[in-house]
Enzyme design. Sequence first.
Site, PDB file in Angstrom:
ATOM      1  N   CYS A  35      13.682  42.040 -10.255  1.00  0.00           N
ATOM      2  CA  CYS A  35      12.229  42.442  -9.787  1.00  0.00           C
ATOM      3  C   CYS A  35      12.277  43.984  -8.936  1.00  0.00           C
ATOM      4  O   CYS A  35      12.656  43.826  -7.831  1.00  0.00           O
ATOM      5  CB  CYS A  35      11.769  41.273  -8.855  1.00  0.00           C
ATOM      6  SG  CYS A  35      10.141  41.660  -7.910  1.00  0.00           S
ATOM      7  N   CYS A  38      10.201  43.810  -5.704  1.00  0.00           N
ATOM      8  CA  CYS A  38      10.920  43.048  -4.866  1.00  0.00           C
ATOM      9  C   CYS A  38      11.635  44.054  -4.056  1.00  0.00           C
ATOM     10  O   CYS A  38      12.038  44.205  -2.831  1.00  0.00           O
ATOM     11  CB  CYS A  38      11.872  41.990  -5.283  1.00  0.00           C
ATOM     12  SG  CYS A  38      10.947  40.693  -6.037  1.00  0.00           S
TER      13      CYS A  38
END
Length: 113
Positions: A35, A38
């Site tokens: 991700c 993230c």
Amino acid sequence: MKAHGVAQVTDADFEAEVLGERGRPVLVEFTADWCGPCRQLAPVLSSIAAEEADRLKVVQIDADSNPGAVTRYGVLSMPTLLVFRDGEPVRQMVGARAKRRLLQELEEHLATA
């Protein structure tokens, strides 16, 4: 991507580390290694974890290896941030955000000393 100073939780200890916390709200980041947003959020969470340790507990959970919590809270995209107070989810935010914006969104939930 692990944020420095942010504890890692799993399905096995989620209940104790998140739902069992009393007095301080817990910010849980549902994250994944793949991700990108993230990774952008990691330094923001590290900074908030350090600065707000008295008023907020910050933890991360890897969504790929902990499907129980992901399913239980209906997490569909990463990063998802959930704020828990006394074992109950009280706020959900999806996507990376700047530190100032995140602090504004968290303000009403931070424990007052």
